[in-house]
Design a protein around this motif. Sequence first.
Motif, PDB file in Angstrom:
ATOM      1  N   PRO A  57     -34.920  10.998  37.713  1.00 37.25           N
ATOM      2  CA  PRO A  57     -35.570  11.111  39.192  1.00 37.25           C
ATOM      3  C   PRO A  57     -36.600  11.809  39.219  1.00 37.25           C
ATOM      4  O   PRO A  57     -36.548  13.143  38.838  1.00 37.25           O
ATOM      5  N   ALA A  59     -38.038  13.424  41.434  1.00 29.45           N
ATOM      6  CA  ALA A  59     -37.659  14.856  42.673  1.00 29.45           C
ATOM      7  C   ALA A  59     -36.873  15.829  41.764  1.00 29.45           C
ATOM      8  O   ALA A  59     -36.940  16.959  42.315  1.00 29.45           O
ATOM      9  N   ASP A  72     -41.107   9.718  45.840  1.00 32.65           N
ATOM     10  CA  ASP A  72     -40.230   8.514  46.426  1.00 32.65           C
ATOM     11  C   ASP A  72     -38.947   8.553  45.517  1.00 32.65           C
ATOM     12  O   ASP A  72     -38.790   9.125  44.321  1.00 32.65           O
ATOM     13  N   ARG A  73     -37.719   8.529  46.215  1.00 38.68           N
ATOM     14  CA  ARG A  73     -36.513   8.587  45.768  1.00 38.68           C
ATOM     15  C   ARG A  73     -36.246   7.569  44.379  1.00 38.68           C
ATOM     16  O   ARG A  73     -35.356   7.927  43.824  1.00 38.68           O
ATOM     17  N   LYS A  74     -37.094   6.628  44.521  1.00 43.58           N
ATOM     18  CA  LYS A  74     -36.743   5.523  43.228  1.00 43.58           C
ATOM     19  C   LYS A  74     -37.747   5.796  42.310  1.00 43.58           C
ATOM     20  O   LYS A  74     -37.595   5.186  40.966  1.00 43.58           O
ATOM     21  N   THR A  76     -39.245   7.673  38.984  1.00 45.73           N
ATOM     22  CA  THR A  76     -38.657   8.275  37.785  1.00 45.73           C
ATOM     23  C   THR A  76     -39.734   8.498  37.025  1.00 45.73           C
ATOM     24  O   THR A  76     -40.865   8.189  37.063  1.00 45.73           O
TER      25      THR A  76
END
Length: 326
Positions: A57, A59, A72-74, A76
Amino acid sequence: MGMAFPFSAIVGQDEMKLALLLAAIDARIGGVMVFGDRGTGKSTAVRALAALLPPMPAALAGFHPEGAAPPDRKATVPVPFVDLPLGATEDRVVGALDLERALGAGVKAFEPGLLARANGGFLYIDEINLLEDHIVDLLLDVAASGENVVEREGLSVRHPARFVLVGSGNPEEGELRPQLLDRFGLSVEVRTPQDLAARIEILKRCDAFERTPAEFAETWRAAEKKTLRRLARARAGVAQVTVPDAILARAARLCMAVGADGLRGELTLMRAARALAALDGEVVVGPAQLARVAPLALRHRLRRGVLDETGSTVRIERALDELAAA
C-alpha cells in the motif's frame, strides 16, 4: 529502474538467500550483514527479493508530509529498494529541514532523505565497514526504532522508517566495530564459487538475463511464484508459531557454550528459528530449525580466543553437536 534478476535464479549462496527471507518474514530479527568477496551477487539478491515481493500500500511506503492528502487506500507501489552510497552526507540520509522557510513562513519544509525512501522496503549499504561510524550508528538506531527524527534549531520532524537493513563488506578492507556488528540480527559469509559447474551456470544465467531479460524472467516465473507463496504463508503464520521451553533452553545453553555476549543473540536465535519454522510450514520450532539458523544468528557475536584457531561457524557447529549428544 530496470528489471531485477529473479531471486529464484540466483545460483548457490543459499545461506544469504535464507537470511534475507528470514529478515523479510520478521523485521524484528534486525537485518542482515553479509561478509565476502566482491561480485558474489549480494546487491543482486537484495534487489531481487524486493522485486519479488508483491506491491505494498502506498500509505505504508515513503514519506507523507503532515497536512498532505492521504494516498488512495487502493494505491500500491513496488517494495522500495534503496542503495545508500558511501559518500552520502547525514542530511541526504536522514533528510533536511529548510530552516529559511520554516523560520520565515512558519512552514515545516522537509526534504526527505534515503531513510524516508526506504520506508517499507530494503536499505542496502555496500562496504558498510567503510561508512563513517556516526552514520552507521544513526542507521542502526533508526532500523531498531522504526522511526527517523530530524531536529534542527528547535524544529523537529519525525516519520516512520521501517526497513530491512542489509550491509555488506569485505573484512580485509576494514573491520566493523563489534558493538555495531552485534546490532545486526543475522550474519552471512559468501565466497566466490569454486565449483566449475556452478560458475558456468552463473555465466549462462547472467548472459541470458542480459540478452533477453523478459524471456529469462518468464522462464523463472513459476519458481518465483512458489517462493512468493512460501514467503506469504510464513509472514502470515509466523505469529502463531510456538517455541517450546526445551528449544529455548537449548538456545540459551548454546549461547553460553560458545560465549556469545549479551542476550541479543538468544533473542535473534529464537526469532530466526520461529521465522524458519513458518517458512517450512511448521507451527512449532524444532531442533532442526534452531541448528540451521544458529550460525547466522551467532557467528558475529563470538569473542575470539587468543589460542582458538577455529572459525566461529566451526565453534557453533561443534557446540550444537555436543548439545545434541548430551
